[in-house]
Scaffold this motif. Structure first.
Motif, short mmCIF file in Angstrom:
data_model
loop_
_atom_site.label_atom_id
_atom_site.label_comp_id
_atom_site.label_asym_id
_atom_site.label_seq_id
_atom_site.Cartn_x
_atom_site.Cartn_y
_atom_site.Cartn_z
N UNK A 36 43.55 -85.15 14.16
CA UNK A 36 44.54 -84.85 15.22
C UNK A 36 45.70 -83.89 14.70
N UNK A 37 46.06 -83.06 15.37
CA UNK A 37 47.00 -82.12 14.77
C UNK A 37 48.37 -81.99 15.81
N UNK A 38 49.36 -81.74 15.10
CA UNK A 38 50.66 -81.29 15.96
C UNK A 38 51.45 -80.12 15.30
N UNK A 39 51.91 -79.29 16.10
CA UNK A 39 52.67 -78.15 15.45
C UNK A 39 52.89 -77.19 16.68
N UNK A 40 52.64 -75.75 16.26
CA UNK A 40 53.04 -74.64 17.26
C UNK A 40 51.65 -73.90 17.18
N UNK A 41 51.71 -73.46 18.64
CA UNK A 41 50.62 -72.34 19.01
C UNK A 41 51.10 -71.02 19.29
N UNK A 42 50.95 -70.10 18.63
CA UNK A 42 51.32 -68.58 18.81
C UNK A 42 50.35 -67.76 19.15
N UNK A 43 50.64 -66.64 20.31
CA UNK A 43 49.94 -65.44 20.24
C UNK A 43 51.00 -64.48 20.76
N UNK A 44 51.01 -63.50 19.96
CA UNK A 44 51.84 -62.50 20.01
C UNK A 44 53.36 -62.81 20.03
N UNK A 45 53.90 -62.78 21.23
CA UNK A 45 55.43 -63.03 21.26
C UNK A 45 55.55 -64.39 22.10
N UNK A 46 54.51 -64.97 22.17
CA UNK A 46 54.41 -66.25 23.08
C UNK A 46 54.36 -67.61 21.95
N UNK A 47 55.29 -68.59 21.94
CA UNK A 47 55.17 -69.63 21.10
C UNK A 47 55.45 -70.92 21.69
N UNK A 48 54.35 -71.73 21.68
CA UNK A 48 54.14 -73.01 22.43
C UNK A 48 54.49 -73.98 21.31
N UNK A 49 55.73 -74.78 21.56
CA UNK A 49 56.37 -75.86 20.61
C UNK A 49 56.92 -76.94 21.36
N UNK A 50 56.39 -78.16 21.18
CA UNK A 50 55.28 -78.64 20.46
C UNK A 50 54.04 -78.31 21.26
N UNK A 51 52.87 -78.43 20.23
CA UNK A 51 51.46 -78.37 20.66
C UNK A 51 50.67 -79.21 19.91
N UNK A 52 49.71 -79.93 20.64
CA UNK A 52 49.09 -80.64 20.19
C UNK A 52 47.42 -80.56 20.13
N UNK A 53 46.33 -80.52 19.18
CA UNK A 53 44.96 -80.25 19.19
C UNK A 53 44.49 -80.91 18.32
N UNK A 54 42.97 -80.92 18.02
CA UNK A 54 42.10 -81.72 17.14
C UNK A 54 41.43 -80.69 16.38
N UNK A 55 41.39 -81.06 15.12
CA UNK A 55 40.31 -80.18 14.09
C UNK A 55 39.18 -81.00 13.77
N UNK A 56 37.92 -80.42 13.79
CA UNK A 56 36.85 -81.15 13.36
C UNK A 56 36.56 -80.71 11.78
N UNK A 57 35.49 -81.72 11.04
CA UNK A 57 35.53 -81.47 9.83
C UNK A 57 34.27 -80.27 9.79
N UNK A 58 33.74 -79.63 10.92
CA UNK A 58 32.93 -78.56 10.99
C UNK A 58 33.80 -77.28 10.93
N UNK A 59 35.06 -77.44 10.78
CA UNK A 59 35.76 -76.25 11.17
C UNK A 59 35.96 -75.81 12.52
N UNK A 60 35.32 -76.31 13.55
CA UNK A 60 35.75 -76.17 14.93
C UNK A 60 37.02 -76.90 15.41
N UNK A 61 37.59 -76.40 16.19
CA UNK A 61 38.77 -76.74 16.88
C UNK A 61 38.53 -77.18 18.26
N UNK A 62 39.44 -78.32 18.78
CA UNK A 62 39.36 -78.55 20.09
C UNK A 62 40.88 -78.54 20.87
N UNK A 63 40.88 -77.57 21.79
CA UNK A 63 42.12 -77.41 22.59
C UNK A 63 41.77 -77.16 24.14
#
Length: 129
Positions: A41-68
């Motif tokens: 489980x991860x906690x931080x910031x999600x950014x796309x160009x001038x958009x910033x979503x803070x705080x944001x939660x997501x999950x990283x998998x050991x395969x390198x994939x992400x879940x959001x």
């Protein structure tokens, strides 16, 4: 069936939950933990160009994939990730964060967070005299 397909099958039904990123991440964490699937489980910031979503939660998998399942809730534009994905397929969407420890949800709280509610039934109906 690949691990990705298994995870998708396990998590997709909860996409309709009326939760934001923190609640959805807790639901996913609980399901993945209960099925013995390694994840972080991860906690931080999600950014796309001038958009910033803070705080944001997501999950990283050991395969390198992400879940959001909630990036599309906040980010505007095309090519926004959703569900289980490879982060490199979305180079303009930047996740910056750190690992966090989450508790597995107790069964009653899990059930409450995954209830489907028809919010219209709770709205006051105006009567015309």
């Amino acid at each position: 069936m690949t691990q990705r397909e298994i995870i998708k099958q396990l998590l997709d039904p909860y996409d309709s939950s009326q939760t934001e990123c923190d609640g959805m991440t807790r639901i996913c964490h609980t399901v993945l933990t209960n099925h013995g699937i390694d994840h972080q489980s991860m906690f931080g910031v999600l950014t796309l160009q001038n958009q910033e979503i803070k705080p944001h939660f997501w999950i990283d998998l050991s395969s390198g994939e992400r879940i959001d399942y909630r990036a599309k809730m906040w980010l505007k534009g095309d090519n926004i990730p959703h569900g289980i994905f490879q982060p490199q397929h979305f180079p303009e969407v930047i996740y910056t964060g750190e690992p966090i420890e989450l508790d597995v949800l107790p069964p009653t709280l899990f059930e409450i967070l995954t209830l489907r509610c028809d919010w219209q039934q709770f709205q006051q109906v105006e009567t015309v005299d």
